[in-house]
Structure formats: C-alpha cells, structure tokens
Design a protein around this motif. Structure first.
Motif, PDB file in Angstrom:
ATOM      1  N   PRO A  16       0.794  -1.225   0.000  1.00 48.20           N
ATOM      2  CA  PRO A  16       0.000   0.000   0.000  1.00 48.20           C
ATOM      3  C   PRO A  16       0.833   1.286   0.000  1.00 48.20           C
ATOM      4  CG  PRO A  16      -0.763  -1.517   1.710  1.00 48.20           C
ATOM      5  CD  PRO A  16       0.481  -2.091   1.123  1.00 48.20           C
ATOM      6  N   SER A  17       2.055   1.219   0.517  1.00 46.10           N
ATOM      7  CA  SER A  17       2.910   2.411   0.593  1.00 46.10           C
ATOM      8  C   SER A  17       3.946   2.475  -0.521  1.00 46.10           C
ATOM      9  CB  SER A  17       3.624   2.448   1.943  1.00 46.10           C
ATOM     10  OG  SER A  17       2.703   2.485   2.990  1.00 46.10           O
ATOM     11  N   GLY A  18       3.841   1.613  -1.505  1.00 44.12           N
ATOM     12  CA  GLY A  18       4.815   1.594  -2.597  1.00 44.12           C
ATOM     13  C   GLY A  18       5.632   0.321  -2.559  1.00 44.12           C
ATOM     14  N   GLU A  19       6.845   0.398  -3.110  1.00 44.25           N
ATOM     15  CA  GLU A  19       7.689  -0.789  -3.185  1.00 44.25           C
ATOM     16  C   GLU A  19       7.962  -1.325  -1.786  1.00 44.25           C
ATOM     17  OE1 GLU A  19      11.222  -1.893  -6.069  1.00 44.25           O
ATOM     18  OE2 GLU A  19      11.849  -0.483  -4.531  1.00 44.25           O
ATOM     19  N   ALA A  20       7.704  -2.601  -1.598  1.00 41.40           N
ATOM     20  CA  ALA A  20       7.841  -3.196  -0.277  1.00 41.40           C
ATOM     21  C   ALA A  20       9.023  -4.146  -0.163  1.00 41.40           C
ATOM     22  CB  ALA A  20       6.561  -3.944   0.092  1.00 41.40           C
ATOM     23  N   MET A  21       9.346  -4.851  -1.249  1.00 37.83           N
ATOM     24  CA  MET A  21      10.392  -5.867  -1.163  1.00 37.83           C
ATOM     25  C   MET A  21      11.133  -6.029  -2.485  1.00 37.83           C
ATOM     26  SD  MET A  21       8.562  -8.981   0.918  1.00 37.83           S
ATOM     27  CE  MET A  21       7.157  -9.098  -0.177  1.00 37.83           C
ATOM     28  N   LYS A  22      12.366  -6.498  -2.366  1.00 36.16           N
ATOM     29  CA  LYS A  22      13.165  -6.966  -3.488  1.00 36.16           C
ATOM     30  C   LYS A  22      13.849  -8.235  -3.005  1.00 36.16           C
ATOM     31  CE  LYS A  22      14.455  -2.474  -5.487  1.00 36.16           C
ATOM     32  NZ  LYS A  22      13.954  -2.546  -6.850  1.00 36.16           N
ATOM     33  N   ARG A  23      14.087  -9.164  -3.899  1.00 43.45           N
ATOM     34  CA  ARG A  23      14.767 -10.401  -3.538  1.00 43.45           C
ATOM     35  C   ARG A  23      16.206 -10.349  -4.039  1.00 43.45           C
ATOM     36  NH1 ARG A  23      16.924 -14.471  -5.748  1.00 43.45           N
ATOM     37  NH2 ARG A  23      16.950 -16.544  -4.862  1.00 43.45           N
ATOM     38  N   PHE A  24      17.160 -10.418  -3.104  1.00 49.45           N
ATOM     39  CA  PHE A  24      18.586 -10.453  -3.411  1.00 49.45           C
ATOM     40  C   PHE A  24      19.108 -11.854  -3.123  1.00 49.45           C
ATOM     41  CE2 PHE A  24      17.746  -6.038  -2.392  1.00 49.45           C
ATOM     42  CZ  PHE A  24      18.481  -5.341  -3.329  1.00 49.45           C
ATOM     43  N   ASP A  25      20.099 -12.296  -3.882  1.00 49.47           N
ATOM     44  CA  ASP A  25      20.700 -13.608  -3.694  1.00 49.47           C
ATOM     45  C   ASP A  25      21.879 -13.491  -2.731  1.00 49.47           C
ATOM     46  OD1 ASP A  25      20.898 -16.478  -5.122  1.00 49.47           O
ATOM     47  OD2 ASP A  25      22.913 -15.729  -4.691  1.00 49.47           O
ATOM     48  N   VAL A  26      21.889 -14.334  -1.712  1.00 54.01           N
ATOM     49  CA  VAL A  26      22.938 -14.266  -0.703  1.00 54.01           C
ATOM     50  C   VAL A  26      24.311 -14.605  -1.288  1.00 54.01           C
ATOM     51  CG1 VAL A  26      22.682 -16.629   0.185  1.00 54.01           C
ATOM     52  CG2 VAL A  26      23.448 -14.802   1.705  1.00 54.01           C
ATOM     53  N   LYS A  27      24.369 -15.476  -2.299  1.00 56.94           N
ATOM     54  CA  LYS A  27      25.666 -15.808  -2.902  1.00 56.94           C
ATOM     55  C   LYS A  27      26.225 -14.619  -3.686  1.00 56.94           C
ATOM     56  CE  LYS A  27      25.090 -20.794  -3.081  1.00 56.94           C
ATOM     57  NZ  LYS A  27      23.705 -21.029  -2.724  1.00 56.94           N
ATOM     58  N   ASP A  28      25.355 -13.875  -4.351  1.00 61.03           N
ATOM     59  CA  ASP A  28      25.802 -12.635  -5.002  1.00 61.03           C
ATOM     60  C   ASP A  28      26.335 -11.658  -3.951  1.00 61.03           C
ATOM     61  OD1 ASP A  28      25.080 -13.430  -7.598  1.00 61.03           O
ATOM     62  OD2 ASP A  28      23.133 -12.430  -7.506  1.00 61.03           O
ATOM     63  N   GLY A  29      25.590 -11.523  -2.864  1.00 66.37           N
ATOM     64  CA  GLY A  29      26.009 -10.616  -1.801  1.00 66.37           C
ATOM     65  C   GLY A  29      27.342 -11.009  -1.199  1.00 66.37           C
ATOM     66  N   HIS A  30      27.509 -12.285  -0.956  1.00 60.38           N
ATOM     67  CA  HIS A  30      28.779 -12.748  -0.382  1.00 60.38           C
ATOM     68  C   HIS A  30      29.928 -12.492  -1.348  1.00 60.38           C
ATOM     69  CE1 HIS A  30      31.175 -14.898   2.514  1.00 60.38           C
ATOM     70  NE2 HIS A  30      31.740 -15.546   1.515  1.00 60.38           N
ATOM     71  N   ALA A  31      29.680 -12.666  -2.630  1.00 58.06           N
ATOM     72  CA  ALA A  31      30.728 -12.385  -3.620  1.00 58.06           C
ATOM     73  C   ALA A  31      31.126 -10.913  -3.588  1.00 58.06           C
ATOM     74  CB  ALA A  31      30.248 -12.773  -5.019  1.00 58.06           C
ATOM     75  N   LEU A  32      30.158 -10.015  -3.404  1.00 63.67           N
ATOM     76  CA  LEU A  32      30.483  -8.583  -3.329  1.00 63.67           C
ATOM     77  C   LEU A  32      31.301  -8.272  -2.083  1.00 63.67           C
ATOM     78  CD1 LEU A  32      27.097  -7.132  -4.599  1.00 63.67           C
ATOM     79  CD2 LEU A  32      29.258  -7.281  -5.838  1.00 63.67           C
ATOM     80  N   VAL A  33      31.016  -8.954  -0.988  1.00 62.36           N
ATOM     81  CA  VAL A  33      31.833  -8.800   0.219  1.00 62.36           C
ATOM     82  C   VAL A  33      33.240  -9.315  -0.038  1.00 62.36           C
ATOM     83  CG1 VAL A  33      32.129  -9.564   2.621  1.00 62.36           C
ATOM     84  CG2 VAL A  33      29.875  -8.825   1.818  1.00 62.36           C
ATOM     85  N   MET A  34      33.354 -10.476  -0.693  1.00 64.20           N
ATOM     86  CA  MET A  34      34.680 -11.024  -0.999  1.00 64.20           C
ATOM     87  C   MET A  34      35.465 -10.080  -1.902  1.00 64.20           C
ATOM     88  SD  MET A  34      34.145 -15.170  -1.309  1.00 64.20           S
ATOM     89  CE  MET A  34      33.263 -15.060  -2.842  1.00 64.20           C
ATOM     90  N   ALA A  35      34.791  -9.480  -2.877  1.00 69.53           N
ATOM     91  CA  ALA A  35      35.476  -8.522  -3.753  1.00 69.53           C
ATOM     92  C   ALA A  35      36.021  -7.364  -2.931  1.00 69.53           C
ATOM     93  CB  ALA A  35      34.522  -8.018  -4.836  1.00 69.53           C
ATOM     94  N   ARG A  36      35.195  -6.835  -2.038  1.00 68.94           N
ATOM     95  CA  ARG A  36      35.636  -5.718  -1.184  1.00 68.94           C
ATOM     96  C   ARG A  36      36.852  -6.126  -0.356  1.00 68.94           C
ATOM     97  NH1 ARG A  36      34.132  -5.021   3.967  1.00 68.94           N
ATOM     98  NH2 ARG A  36      32.152  -6.113   3.694  1.00 68.94           N
ATOM     99  N   LEU A  37      36.799  -7.313   0.242  1.00 69.45           N
ATOM    100  CA  LEU A  37      37.908  -7.784   1.064  1.00 69.45           C
ATOM    101  C   LEU A  37      39.179  -8.003   0.244  1.00 69.45           C
ATOM    102  CD1 LEU A  37      36.025 -10.274   3.396  1.00 69.45           C
ATOM    103  CD2 LEU A  37      36.827  -7.962   3.951  1.00 69.45           C
ATOM    104  N   ALA A  38      39.008  -8.310  -1.027  1.00 68.74           N
ATOM    105  CA  ALA A  38      40.158  -8.515  -1.923  1.00 68.74           C
ATOM    106  C   ALA A  38      40.651  -7.201  -2.531  1.00 68.74           C
ATOM    107  CB  ALA A  38      39.770  -9.481  -3.032  1.00 68.74           C
TER     108      ALA A  38
END
Length: 192
Positions: A40-62
């Motif tokens: 009712p208030s607009g966009e409520a959710m998006k689905r992100f993949d945890v493996k994609d997220g972990h890869a972005l963390v690994m990239a940052r750490l590297a």
C-alpha cells in the motif's frame, strides 16, 4: 536483424577481467530477480541472492570495490548496499552512461578498468563504455549480444557472483580471498 559481434576469446576475456578495478552492477534483474513487490505504501520488497552478496563482500575484502547504478530509487537498495559495504550506491540515474562516467571520475579509474553488468536496453550505454561488459543469462537479447561475458546464471540467482569470481580469479586474488574466508576471525565482517 543485427550483425553478430564475435565474443572475446577465453584469453581475451581473462585479460579484460584481470584489468578490472571497479565492478558496477545494475540492480533490478541483475542483483535481484527483477520482480517488484508493491504494498500500500509503494515498493515493499526486493529479492537479493545471498551468494551474489557474499561475492560482493569477498570482492571488497580482496580490494576490488563494487558499486550499484540503477534508474530506480529504493531505500531497500540503500540498506542492502550499506550492508555489503558497497563503494557507491547511485540511484535514480535514468541516464546511466553519464552516471557511470561520474563513478569513473569519482574513483579515478579509466573505463577500460571497469566492469559493468546490466540486463536491459538502458544498460547498453554503460556497457559500451567499459573494458568488461557482462549480463545475466536472462538479459534481453540485445544486451546478451553486446556483452563480453554472459553469465550462466539468471539475474538475482548468481550472475553477479560469476562476474566477481571471474575478475578475482583473473587477477590472482581468488585464492587469497578463499584463504581469508577459512579464517574464523573474518566472520564478524561478513554480512553477504
């Protein structure tokens, strides 16, 4: 019908990936499955993949920073981007080509040292500017046609991780980051 452009050889793809110093991702259809869930208030959710997220963390750490560049605006993207420690979160950028140029200037990185992953026609501008263009398996045909690298995975289901792994392996950082993951003291900084 458009003329088919040759994809880079495996050696050329690896060379392009080895030069990447900044990863830039579209959000909807790349880091998410492309579904938009409204309440009712607009966009409520998006689905992100945890493996994609972990890869972005690994990239940052590297030492390989990542950013998002999206035409839409959502507080959900801000939350996820901060959680992953993204270097930049650019939202509401309908003109993605100039917005990518802003990022390159901000990070003092030449376009040939940037990778961009998109999935739809509005991503063709930034894709044409970078050294390594990429897309998920379910990107529109025109984008798959232009991309140097087409992931085997769909958007929001591991495509971003494939690009991160390609760049980390090509630059010789993959084994270091895997070793870092084996150490228990790193778990407090991982939120992927």
């Amino acid at each position: 019908m458009t003329e088919t452009l040759p994809k880079p050889s495996k050696e050329e793809l690896v060379a392009r990936a080895a030069r990447v110093r900044l990863l830039v991702f579209d959000v909807d259809g790349v880091l998410t499955d492309g579904g938009l869930y409204y309440g009712p208030s607009g966009e409520a959710m998006k689905r992100f993949d945890v493996k994609d997220g972990h890869a972005l963390v690994m990239a940052r750490l590297a030492g390989l920073p990542a950013a998002v560049l999206t035409a839409r605006s959502s507080s959900i993207v801000d939350v996820r981007g901060r959680e992953l420690g993204l270097a930049a979160i650019l939202q509401g950028k309908k003109e993605k080509g100039p917005a990518l140029d802003e990022l390159l200037t901000q990070f003092s990185i030449p376009a040939e040292s940037c990778a961009y992953m998109g999935d739809d026609l509005n991503d063709l501008g930034p894709m044409s500017r970078v050294g390594l263009s990429a897309c998920p398996a379910d990107a529109v045909p025109e984008v798959r046609h232009e991309a140097h690298f087409v992931a085997q995975s769909r958007g929001g289901q591991g495509a971003a991780r494939e690009l991160v792994e390609l760049c980390l392996k090509a630059s010789g950082r993959w084994e270091d980051v895997v070793g870092l993951m084996r150490r228990s003291d790193t778990q407090s900084i991982l939120k992927g």
